[in-house]
Design an enzyme around this catalytic site. Structure first.
Site, PDB file in Angstrom:
ATOM      1  N   THR A 192       0.242   0.053   2.663  1.00  0.00           N
ATOM      2  CA  THR A 192       0.430   1.084   1.654  1.00  0.00           C
ATOM      3  C   THR A 192      -0.942   1.479   1.123  1.00  0.00           C
ATOM      4  O   THR A 192      -1.871   0.688   1.196  1.00  0.00           O
ATOM      5  CB  THR A 192       1.276   0.526   0.482  1.00  0.00           C
ATOM      6  N   ILE A 193      -1.063   2.678   0.561  1.00  0.00           N
ATOM      7  CA  ILE A 193      -2.254   2.993  -0.222  1.00  0.00           C
ATOM      8  C   ILE A 193      -1.834   3.284  -1.655  1.00  0.00           C
ATOM      9  O   ILE A 193      -0.702   3.690  -1.929  1.00  0.00           O
ATOM     10  CB  ILE A 193      -3.068   4.183   0.348  1.00  0.00           C
TER      11      ILE A 193
END
Length: 525
Positions: A348-349
């Site tokens: 994820t970012i």
């Protein structure tokens, strides 16, 4: 304050604006947007879209996002759900008939509709100042010109390379292999997609040639997605949920995100004297692990599409937390009663931005597993998320796969408030770990008085359905003590999660913290 004899990083202090995220190019772009007169929403979107080029194994325009934000001059927190739905013909019964007991990871069945572009366009129009064309310009430039592959990105790229299939291998490998540190990665197909969105808005993505490319690519592999499915994608504004831990209000995104799990976990932890424990000791790890097992078990039973999460109030109830806390034995570890996730991941970012007018944005954006489904559209190279793997195939389960339904999501943005004032947008990446990460971060701040950077740096642990994972920051004596309590101990190949945060001080100064477990940084001006 950190000990300057040892390696580490100092918090970043600035007055006009700060961005904290997992890649320095994205952080710099966000600050550039602020300097050009954009607000925090403009900057967060600009940085997030670029992160899909800088960290394509983590996120991209074929994925979803969730956003919490507080407008300038207000301490209200708004939420936006940018997650996509299952296709109109999705069927759990057909999946069961085909022999599946859980959702597959790397087939079109796992591909839910991409919601992020719609969300970015809506948020830009309603809350930004520069316009979507200006916001997307930096990502278009870097997608065309290329970005040098950063060290953590190269590590993740290599570990997830086998997921890529078909045309995705042409779009996301260099000469048939994962790129090395410092090699250039270019995405000209995505640059063209973003140019069209910049010129025409969301319709350029969800209708016409780009949508046709996505649908044809999925259908060629047996997918049942249609042009009508893509045209119908719409994100929605929603109402945050919150509760207090040590007089600090933890604000989370409601279902179909798992933010309620973080609130339940902190409510359980509030029944123990965490502040009286060694912050790096075995007892704290043990109590936190047991609380996580109970909170995640509730998540797996109840959380689903917003229309299907019927027992949210039960999860958030103080009485529920008290009764679960009573089940924890300080001297004995118990096995998790259900798997923490049907498909555990850590990809994820997260980006957070606060601007000079104190608009605060907490934005998380993902394609679920490393390189998502591993499937990309043939012409433009849009990598599809496999967020459908978050569905259950258990008949009658609230999170059971169904047509037009959103799956339970692991990604959760966070926000803290003190005395009614927004004081910190933050996020902790790491898939299933995220609620545990929110609880650990908040406890580090409030139980142990750590500053945001120190709270991020501190060693992490996580009890999943198999064992208790400890980062290398824990000593052998702690490992032995936890083993004596009955925990199965392991050391993960990579670090646990990654966090970013910005504290808004009473005097107006901003303090940014960024996780050294990632390539990024906090930048201010």
């Amino acid at each position: 304050m950190r000990n300057f004899h040892f390696p580490g990083r100092s918090p970043v202090y600035a007055e006009n604006g700060v961005c904290a995220t997992s890649h320095p190019l994205a952080a710099q772009v966000a600050i550039d947007v602020l300097k050009r007169g954009g607000n925090a929403m403009d900057a967060a979107i600009a940085g997030a879209v670029l992160l899909g080029i800088c960290e394509p194994q983590m996120t991209g325009i074929g994925g979803d996002c969730f956003v919490l934000f507080s407008p300038a001059g207000s301490d209200d927190v708004h939420a936006f759900n940018g997650s996509g739905k299952a296709p109109a013909v999705a069927s759990a019964s057909k999946m069961r008939e085909a022999g599946h007991s859980v959702m597959p990871l790397n087939t079109p069945d796992a591909v839910t509709l991409p919601g992020a572009i719609d969300a970015f366009c809506q948020l830009s129009e309603n809350w930004g100042t520069l316009g979507i064309d200006a916001i997307l310009a930096p990502a278009i430039h870097y997608a065309d010109a290329g970005v040098p592959v950063a060290p953590r990105v190269a590590f993740d790229w290599a570990s997830s390379e086998a997921t890529l299939q078909g045309s995705a291998r042409e779009h996301y490998l260099v000469d048939g292999r994962a790129p090395a540190v410092g090699e250039m990665f270019r995405a000209p197909g995505q640059a063209e997609v973003l140019r069209r969105v910049a010129a025409q808005g969301r319709s350029a993505f969800y209708e016409g040639e780009i949508a046709e490319d996505m649908v044809a690519s999925l259908q060629a592999l047996g997918g049942q997605h249609t042009l009508e499915d893509f045209a119908a994608v719409r994100g929605m504004s929603t109402t945050p949920i919150s509760d207090f831990y040590n007089d600090v209000e933890l604000v989370e995104h409601p279902p179909n995100g798992q933010g309620a799990t973080a609130i339940l976990m902190t409510n359980i932890l509030s029944h123990f004297d965490i502040a009286g424990m060694d912050p790096l000791g075995a007892q704290r790890v043990h109590i936190e692990a047991e609380a996580a097992k109970l909170a995640y078990d509730a998540r797996n039973r109840f959380l689903a599409d917003p229309d299907e999460t019927a027992r949210l109030a039960h999860m958030l109830s103080k009485d529920t937390a008290r009764r679960l806390a009573d089940l924890i034995d300080p001297a004995t570890a118990h096995h998790a009663t259900s798997a923490l996730s049907e498909a555990v991941h850590k990809d994820t970012i997260y980006i957070t931005v606060v601007d000079k007018d104190r608009m605060a944005v907490s934005l998380i954006y993902s394609i679920f597993h490393g390189f998502g489904s591993g499937i990309a559209s043939d012409k433009f190279g849009i990598l599809f998320q496999n967020r459908g793997a978050g569905f259950s195939l258990e008949q009658g389960h609230p999170n059971e796969l169904a047509p037009g339904k959103r799956p339970m999501h692991t990604i959760i943005p966070g926000m803290l408030k003190e005395n009614g004032k927004v004081t910190m947008p933050f996020g902790v990446m790491g898939g299933a770990y995220q609620p545990n990460g929110h609880a650990r971060f908040l406890s580090n701040l409030t139980d142990f008085g750590m500053d945001p950077q120190s709270a991020i740096d501190a060693p992490r642990s996580f009890a999943d359905s198999v064992d208790l994972k400890l980062e290398l920051g824990y000593g052998d004596s702690v490992r032995q003590e936890l083993s004596d309590l009955g925990h199965e101990i392991s050391t993960p190949d990579g670090p646990i999660g990654g966090a970013q945060a910005i504290r808004i001080h009473k005097n107006g100064v901003l303090e940014g913290g960024s996780d050294p477990r990632k390539d990024g940084c906090a930048i201010g001006y």
